[in-house]
Design an enzyme around this catalytic site. Sequence first.
Site, PDB file in Angstrom:
ATOM      1  N   GLN A 334       0.838  -1.205   0.000  1.00 23.96           N
ATOM      2  CA  GLN A 334       0.000   0.000   0.000  1.00 23.96           C
ATOM      3  C   GLN A 334       0.874   1.258   0.000  1.00 23.96           C
ATOM      4  O   GLN A 334       0.598   2.217  -0.732  1.00 23.96           O
ATOM      5  CB  GLN A 334      -0.908  -0.030   1.251  1.00 23.96           C
ATOM      6  CG  GLN A 334      -2.153   0.801   1.138  1.00 23.96           C
ATOM      7  CD  GLN A 334      -3.067   0.311   0.012  1.00 23.96           C
ATOM      8  OE1 GLN A 334      -3.034  -0.857  -0.376  1.00 23.96           O
ATOM      9  NE2 GLN A 334      -3.847   1.236  -0.535  1.00 23.96           N
ATOM     10  N   GLU A 361       4.090 -26.041   8.675  1.00 26.92           N
ATOM     11  CA  GLU A 361       4.457 -26.456  10.042  1.00 26.92           C
ATOM     12  C   GLU A 361       3.314 -26.213  11.032  1.00 26.92           C
ATOM     13  O   GLU A 361       3.534 -25.850  12.187  1.00 26.92           O
ATOM     14  CB  GLU A 361       5.770 -25.809  10.496  1.00 26.92           C
ATOM     15  CG  GLU A 361       6.922 -26.326   9.674  1.00 26.92           C
ATOM     16  CD  GLU A 361       8.276 -26.106  10.277  1.00 26.92           C
ATOM     17  OE1 GLU A 361       8.406 -26.154  11.499  1.00 26.92           O
ATOM     18  OE2 GLU A 361       9.218 -25.897   9.494  1.00 26.92           O
TER      19      GLU A 361
END
Length: 377
Positions: A334, A361
């Site tokens: 942004q 994980e």
Amino acid sequence: MILKPEQEAFRQKMRDFVLAELEPMASEIEQKGEFTWEIIRKLASIGIMGVNYPAEYGGLGLDTVCYTIAVEEISRACGSTGITLAAHNSLAIAPIYLFGTNEQKRKYLPPLVRGEKLGAFGLTEPEAGSDAGATKTTAVLDGDYYVINGSKCFITNASVGETMVITARTGSEPRTKGISSFILEKGMKGLVVGKKENKLGLRGADTAELFFEDLRVPKENLLGKEGEGFKQFMITLDGGRISIGAMALGIAQGALDKSIERAKQRVQFGRRIGDFQAIQWKLADMATQVEAARLLVYQAATLKDRGEKFSKESAMAKLYAAEVGSMVTHQAIQIFGGRGYMRDYPLERYYRDVRLCEIGEGTSEIQRLVIARSLLR
Ligand code: COS
């Protein structure tokens, strides 16, 4: 974040290495979409692939905090290299180091710790993702060999790895109690590397399927005892989650670094965009989130180094750092505006790469489950 002087010195060494050797090639590594040995060889040459393992196996003998620094600083430039190191070090070397016999350690650890060979960790299967206890791969004892059949998916370093630690079901005990773990070697007959995955991010990391087709593994390659595999892998993942937290943290820091530079340089409406409060507040929030993630990640690493319990703390570190990584890389794009959306700048790469940290994980949902169970136990 206050580290010991020797840990700060190690961070500076890593930072210098990354700026000189990795940062210039990070975009190319990812855009080529192929694993590259070049940077792994360089990391191995300075001892980083086994930084936290003892000198007797070829490691630098540093602590988990230093290993965490290495993953963070590498990921600050290149997530693909960060995850390659994390999977090799935390997931493949750790179970052999923690649960292997002296013979297994002498045979397998030195080439892995020195980074001459890469390692992989095979837990996930098509029907056993978050529910790791649903493992279907089987290992049946036949004389001096286990015969393994089944498959694993989404395995980091599957095609470049030469030593793999995997789980398979032995005996008739249900769910988690019937799971054992084995050390496999590339080249074993019946060990087949499947499709290379076409991923959203981390495109310079090697991710593929593994198939076991009547794979005969000598029975001395069983890790620990039959039925211990699930717990061994959970303990391994507790450590691994610190490194995924470090990876997310590094990517977030990389995006923040670039955002600060941009805010100082980009001029609009006759002023640097960093003079506008809209940008200042974004940067302030990003920096605060990154620092909070850093405290959690290094707290978990420190507890591990002290030999204290760290399962809940590593889940918190991974959960928080991964979510911060997604928020910070979102805001960084942004701040960069149109440029942030283009491949000429690394922001869109950071944004794609860090997304894995909320999934791999153990998803963020699994981390919340681990944390909540620990609170309510
Ligand atoms: N350390 C030590 N032991 C552990 C442990 C840990 N971190 N986590 C679980 N265990 C033990 C439990 O104590 C239990 O032992 P007993 O049978 O002696 O009671 C055993 O392991 C089974 O645990 P549990 O009953 O909690 O198993 P579940 O099937 O409920 O699964 C979760 C637990 C969901 C936490 C586990 O499946 C998990 O972590 N899933 C995510 C897997 C993942 O991260 N995949 C990513 C792929 S690897 S890149």
